[in-house]
Scaffold this motif. Structure first.
Motif, PDB file in Angstrom:
ATOM      1  N   UNK A  70       0.811  -1.209   0.000  1.00  0.00           N
ATOM      2  CA  UNK A  70       0.000   0.000   0.000  1.00  0.00           C
ATOM      3  C   UNK A  70       0.854   1.273   0.000  1.00  0.00           C
ATOM      4  N   UNK A  71       2.158   1.149   0.079  1.00  0.00           N
ATOM      5  CA  UNK A  71       3.059   2.302   0.168  1.00  0.00           C
ATOM      6  C   UNK A  71       3.131   3.046  -1.158  1.00  0.00           C
ATOM      7  N   UNK A  72       3.100   4.356  -1.075  1.00  0.00           N
ATOM      8  CA  UNK A  72       3.294   5.225  -2.232  1.00  0.00           C
ATOM      9  C   UNK A  72       4.337   6.264  -1.880  1.00  0.00           C
ATOM     10  N   UNK A  73       5.195   6.596  -2.839  1.00  0.00           N
ATOM     11  CA  UNK A  73       6.190   7.638  -2.613  1.00  0.00           C
ATOM     12  C   UNK A  73       5.469   8.931  -2.276  1.00  0.00           C
ATOM     13  N   UNK A  74       5.891   9.602  -1.211  1.00  0.00           N
ATOM     14  CA  UNK A  74       5.210  10.826  -0.785  1.00  0.00           C
ATOM     15  C   UNK A  74       5.215  11.918  -1.851  1.00  0.00           C
ATOM     16  N   UNK A  87      16.267  11.503  -0.443  1.00  0.00           N
ATOM     17  CA  UNK A  87      16.827  11.147   0.864  1.00  0.00           C
ATOM     18  C   UNK A  87      15.989  10.083   1.559  1.00  0.00           C
ATOM     19  N   UNK A  88      14.663  10.187   1.463  1.00  0.00           N
ATOM     20  CA  UNK A  88      13.805   9.168   2.067  1.00  0.00           C
ATOM     21  C   UNK A  88      14.074   7.789   1.475  1.00  0.00           C
ATOM     22  N   UNK A  89      14.272   7.735   0.162  1.00  0.00           N
ATOM     23  CA  UNK A  89      14.584   6.458  -0.496  1.00  0.00           C
ATOM     24  C   UNK A  89      15.932   5.924  -0.041  1.00  0.00           C
ATOM     25  N   UNK A  90      16.910   6.800   0.118  1.00  0.00           N
ATOM     26  CA  UNK A  90      18.233   6.372   0.616  1.00  0.00           C
ATOM     27  C   UNK A  90      18.126   5.860   2.051  1.00  0.00           C
ATOM     28  N   UNK A  91      17.286   6.514   2.849  1.00  0.00           N
ATOM     29  CA  UNK A  91      17.073   6.059   4.227  1.00  0.00           C
ATOM     30  C   UNK A  91      16.463   4.660   4.234  1.00  0.00           C
ATOM     31  N   UNK A  92      15.452   4.430   3.390  1.00  0.00           N
ATOM     32  CA  UNK A  92      14.855   3.090   3.298  1.00  0.00           C
ATOM     33  C   UNK A  92      15.898   2.072   2.845  1.00  0.00           C
ATOM     34  N   UNK A  93      16.684   2.414   1.816  1.00  0.00           N
ATOM     35  CA  UNK A  93      17.713   1.503   1.313  1.00  0.00           C
ATOM     36  C   UNK A  93      18.731   1.155   2.392  1.00  0.00           C
ATOM     37  N   UNK A  94      19.022   2.102   3.274  1.00  0.00           N
ATOM     38  CA  UNK A  94      19.999   1.853   4.341  1.00  0.00           C
ATOM     39  C   UNK A  94      19.501   0.826   5.353  1.00  0.00           C
ATOM     40  N   UNK A  95      18.227   0.534   5.309  1.00  0.00           N
ATOM     41  CA  UNK A  95      17.621  -0.482   6.178  1.00  0.00           C
ATOM     42  C   UNK A  95      17.423  -1.763   5.371  1.00  0.00           C
ATOM     43  N   UNK A 113       5.207   9.378   5.944  1.00  0.00           N
ATOM     44  CA  UNK A 113       5.551  10.182   4.787  1.00  0.00           C
ATOM     45  C   UNK A 113       6.761  11.032   5.128  1.00  0.00           C
ATOM     46  N   UNK A 114       7.274  11.750   4.152  1.00  0.00           N
ATOM     47  CA  UNK A 114       8.339  12.721   4.390  1.00  0.00           C
ATOM     48  C   UNK A 114       8.206  13.864   3.409  1.00  0.00           C
ATOM     49  N   UNK A 115       8.893  14.933   3.708  1.00  0.00           N
ATOM     50  CA  UNK A 115       8.866  16.097   2.839  1.00  0.00           C
ATOM     51  C   UNK A 115       9.891  17.104   3.297  1.00  0.00           C
ATOM     52  N   UNK A 143      21.990   9.899  10.997  1.00  0.00           N
ATOM     53  CA  UNK A 143      23.210   9.078  10.970  1.00  0.00           C
ATOM     54  C   UNK A 143      23.351   8.343   9.637  1.00  0.00           C
ATOM     55  N   UNK A 144      22.268   7.757   9.166  1.00  0.00           N
ATOM     56  CA  UNK A 144      22.326   6.977   7.925  1.00  0.00           C
ATOM     57  C   UNK A 144      22.535   7.865   6.700  1.00  0.00           C
ATOM     58  N   UNK A 145      22.143   9.131   6.793  1.00  0.00           N
ATOM     59  CA  UNK A 145      22.249  10.049   5.656  1.00  0.00           C
ATOM     60  C   UNK A 145      23.323  11.113   5.865  1.00  0.00           C
ATOM     61  N   UNK A 146      24.193  10.924   6.840  1.00  0.00           N
ATOM     62  CA  UNK A 146      25.165  11.960   7.188  1.00  0.00           C
ATOM     63  C   UNK A 146      26.137  12.291   6.059  1.00  0.00           C
ATOM     64  N   UNK A 147      26.301  11.396   5.097  1.00  0.00           N
ATOM     65  CA  UNK A 147      27.190  11.687   3.967  1.00  0.00           C
ATOM     66  C   UNK A 147      26.540  12.636   2.954  1.00  0.00           C
ATOM     67  N   UNK A 148      25.261  12.928   3.128  1.00  0.00           N
ATOM     68  CA  UNK A 148      24.555  13.864   2.255  1.00  0.00           C
ATOM     69  C   UNK A 148      24.835  15.285   2.738  1.00  0.00           C
ATOM     70  N   UNK A 149      25.715  15.987   2.039  1.00  0.00           N
ATOM     71  CA  UNK A 149      26.128  17.321   2.467  1.00  0.00           C
ATOM     72  C   UNK A 149      24.980  18.319   2.528  1.00  0.00           C
ATOM     73  N   UNK A 150      23.959  18.107   1.712  1.00  0.00           N
ATOM     74  CA  UNK A 150      22.837  19.046   1.692  1.00  0.00           C
ATOM     75  C   UNK A 150      21.909  18.885   2.901  1.00  0.00           C
TER      76      UNK A 150
END
Length: 178
Positions: A70-74, A87-95, A113-115, A143-150
């Motif tokens: 039932x999940x849809x990209x926000x 970033x949300x997709x990268x966070x999911x991938x990190x899990x 959701x995220x935004x 922590x999982x996205x800390x390499x994302x400079x933005x």
């Protein structure tokens, strides 16, 4: 999103009631006009059946969608939605390649959701629950996205808009959480 899914059976029932009105007897084959409503009902039934099976097997209701059916990209959660989705997709991938928050362990499965409305700030929208672990969601994502400079910070809000947690680069530098 889950609240929307709960509303769908009611809407489908109302739509089907309107389609079946008329002078049809019980042995009359329904007209083609009723077919689209039946298709919607079947799709809803598949989702509802999957939810019922997941809960019956012991999965918490907040995390029933472990298979992400039932999940849809926000969408529509701020001016920076594309950045937030990346970033949300990268966070999911990190899990371990989770396809949705429900496929992640507690408390992250509360994320709906995220935004982002502000450059550098990723916002997670989570269910309105009594959880006290909101900051761990923000910490985990930061922590999982800390390499994302933005990315400067992660904020967790409930679906009703109540601020629950914030974690940023300055907090990361002060602690050894990551």
């Amino acid at each position: 999103m889950k609240k929307t899914l709960m509303l769908l059976p009611v809407l489908a029932a109302l739509a089907l009631t309107g389609c079946s009105a008329g002078n049809q007897s019980s042995d009359t084959t329904p007209s083609g006009a009723a077919t689209p409503g039946a298709t919607v009902s079947t799709e809803i039934s598949d989702t509802e059946a999957a939810k019922a099976a997941a809960i019956e097997s012991g999965r918490p209701e907040s995390a029933w969608d472990k298979k992400c059916i039932a999940w849809e990209t926000p969408s529509g959660n701020g001016d920076n939605q594309d950045w937030a989705n990346e970033l949300g997709s990268k966070w999911l991938d990190s899990h371990n390649g989770a396809g949705c928050p429900d496929a992640i362990a507690w408390p992250s499965y509360y994320v709906e959701s995220w935004g982002s409305s502000q450059d550098g700030e990723l916002i997670f929208y989570a269910e309105d629950t009594e959880s006290t672990e909101w900051v761990s969601i923000a910490q985990d994502a930061m922590c999982k996205l800390s390499d994302e400079e933005s990315l400067e910070s992660v904020r967790v809000l409930t679906l009703s808009g109540e601020a629950k947690a914030h974690w940023g680069r300055s907090e990361m530098e002060k602690t050894s959480v990551c």
